[in-house]
Write a protein that holds these residues in place. Structure first.
Motif, PDB file in Angstrom:
ATOM      1  N   ILE A   7      71.554  43.447  58.124  1.00 38.68           N
ATOM      2  CA  ILE A   7      71.413  42.022  58.442  1.00 38.68           C
ATOM      3  C   ILE A   7      72.272  41.650  59.648  1.00 38.68           C
ATOM      4  O   ILE A   7      71.802  41.004  60.593  1.00 38.68           O
ATOM      5  N   PHE A   8      73.524  42.073  59.637  1.00 36.10           N
ATOM      6  CA  PHE A   8      74.413  41.770  60.762  1.00 36.10           C
ATOM      7  C   PHE A   8      73.971  42.483  62.040  1.00 36.10           C
ATOM      8  O   PHE A   8      74.078  41.925  63.130  1.00 36.10           O
ATOM      9  N   ASP A   9      73.445  43.685  61.910  1.00 37.53           N
ATOM     10  CA  ASP A   9      72.952  44.421  63.074  1.00 37.53           C
ATOM     11  C   ASP A   9      71.749  43.713  63.691  1.00 37.53           C
ATOM     12  O   ASP A   9      71.656  43.593  64.916  1.00 37.53           O
ATOM     13  N   VAL A  10      70.824  43.250  62.851  1.00 40.90           N
ATOM     14  CA  VAL A  10      69.650  42.524  63.356  1.00 40.90           C
ATOM     15  C   VAL A  10      70.098  41.255  64.070  1.00 40.90           C
ATOM     16  O   VAL A  10      69.643  40.959  65.178  1.00 40.90           O
ATOM     17  N   ALA A  11      70.984  40.499  63.455  1.00 43.43           N
ATOM     18  CA  ALA A  11      71.474  39.262  64.070  1.00 43.43           C
ATOM     19  C   ALA A  11      72.169  39.545  65.399  1.00 43.43           C
ATOM     20  O   ALA A  11      71.948  38.831  66.389  1.00 43.43           O
ATOM     21  N   ASN A  12      72.975  40.592  65.430  1.00 45.10           N
ATOM     22  CA  ASN A  12      73.660  40.965  66.660  1.00 45.10           C
ATOM     23  C   ASN A  12      72.654  41.311  67.757  1.00 45.10           C
ATOM     24  O   ASN A  12      72.815  40.909  68.910  1.00 45.10           O
ATOM     25  N   GLY A  13      71.599  42.044  67.399  1.00 44.76           N
ATOM     26  CA  GLY A  13      70.564  42.398  68.365  1.00 44.76           C
ATOM     27  C   GLY A  13      69.807  41.191  68.894  1.00 44.76           C
ATOM     28  O   GLY A  13      69.250  41.226  69.992  1.00 44.76           O
ATOM     29  N   LEU A  14      69.793  40.123  68.126  1.00 43.84           N
ATOM     30  CA  LEU A  14      69.149  38.869  68.545  1.00 43.84           C
ATOM     31  C   LEU A  14      70.147  37.919  69.200  1.00 43.84           C
ATOM     32  O   LEU A  14      69.800  36.797  69.548  1.00 43.84           O
ATOM     33  N   ASP A  15      71.400  38.366  69.346  1.00 45.95           N
ATOM     34  CA  ASP A  15      72.487  37.564  69.900  1.00 45.95           C
ATOM     35  C   ASP A  15      72.701  36.285  69.100  1.00 45.95           C
ATOM     36  O   ASP A  15      72.829  35.198  69.648  1.00 45.95           O
ATOM     37  N   LYS A  16      72.697  36.440  67.771  1.00 49.66           N
ATOM     38  CA  LYS A  16      72.894  35.310  66.860  1.00 49.66           C
ATOM     39  C   LYS A  16      74.108  35.563  65.978  1.00 49.66           C
ATOM     40  O   LYS A  16      74.377  36.697  65.604  1.00 49.66           O
ATOM     41  N   ASN A  17      74.810  34.503  65.654  1.00 47.71           N
ATOM     42  CA  ASN A  17      75.936  34.572  64.731  1.00 47.71           C
ATOM     43  C   ASN A  17      75.435  34.307  63.322  1.00 47.71           C
ATOM     44  O   ASN A  17      74.675  33.367  63.101  1.00 47.71           O
ATOM     45  N   VAL A  18      75.877  35.106  62.379  1.00 46.94           N
ATOM     46  CA  VAL A  18      75.444  34.986  60.994  1.00 46.94           C
ATOM     47  C   VAL A  18      76.504  34.244  60.189  1.00 46.94           C
ATOM     48  O   VAL A  18      77.696  34.554  60.281  1.00 46.94           O
ATOM     49  N   GLU A  19      76.042  33.293  59.394  1.00 46.30           N
ATOM     50  CA  GLU A  19      76.913  32.639  58.424  1.00 46.30           C
ATOM     51  C   GLU A  19      76.598  33.246  57.066  1.00 46.30           C
ATOM     52  O   GLU A  19      75.468  33.158  56.585  1.00 46.30           O
ATOM     53  N   GLU A  20      77.591  33.891  56.463  1.00 47.11           N
ATOM     54  CA  GLU A  20      77.424  34.532  55.160  1.00 47.11           C
ATOM     55  C   GLU A  20      78.081  33.656  54.100  1.00 47.11           C
ATOM     56  O   GLU A  20      79.204  33.199  54.266  1.00 47.11           O
ATOM     57  N   SER A  21      77.352  33.413  53.005  1.00 48.24           N
ATOM     58  CA  SER A  21      77.898  32.600  51.922  1.00 48.24           C
ATOM     59  C   SER A  21      77.221  32.983  50.613  1.00 48.24           C
ATOM     60  O   SER A  21      76.335  33.843  50.584  1.00 48.24           O
ATOM     61  N   LEU A  22      77.651  32.331  49.545  1.00 51.80           N
ATOM     62  CA  LEU A  22      76.997  32.493  48.246  1.00 51.80           C
ATOM     63  C   LEU A  22      76.194  31.234  47.961  1.00 51.80           C
ATOM     64  O   LEU A  22      76.712  30.128  48.058  1.00 51.80           O
TER      65      LEU A  22
END
Length: 113
Positions: A7-22
């Protein structure tokens, strides 16, 4: 952990920051311009992992058409696969990328896949 890294790799490849939460006790991943992706395991299906997307998107219907054998599709929001074997990395990478870019794709035929 492998799926989280993906998930983080895909977001990084799209130049997007991921917000991870529950959310509802499940891991949730959100990026600006996309729709949330959640990961879940359930006692009702102990040998499976599920990826959920927002039910009011065209994502699951489109994935069913473009990637018919990649996952077990449940309803209009759930992709499920066996956790006892290698997960469908290429299909999952594609699906997450489309979910993370949903706002710019939603008017395209088959979401531009």
């Amino acid at each position: 952990m492998e799926i989280r890294e993906l998930i983080f790799d895909v977001a990084n490849g799209l130049d997007k920051n991921v917000e991870e939460s529950l959310k509802w006790g499940e891991l949730s991943y959100v990026v600006k311009g996309g729709t949330a992706v959640r990961l879940a395991w359930s006692e009702q299906a102990p040998n499976s992992i599920s990826v959920f997307v927002h039910c009011q998107t065209k994502l699951v219907d489109t994935f069913r058409e473009v990637l018919p054998n990649a996952f077990d599709y449940i309803g209009n929001r759930q992709l499920q696969f066996d956790c006892g074997s290698t997960f469908p990395e290429a299909a999952l990478r594609t699906s997450i990328g489309v979910a993370f870019t949903y706002q710019q794709r939603k008017a395209l035929p088959l979401l531009g896949m």
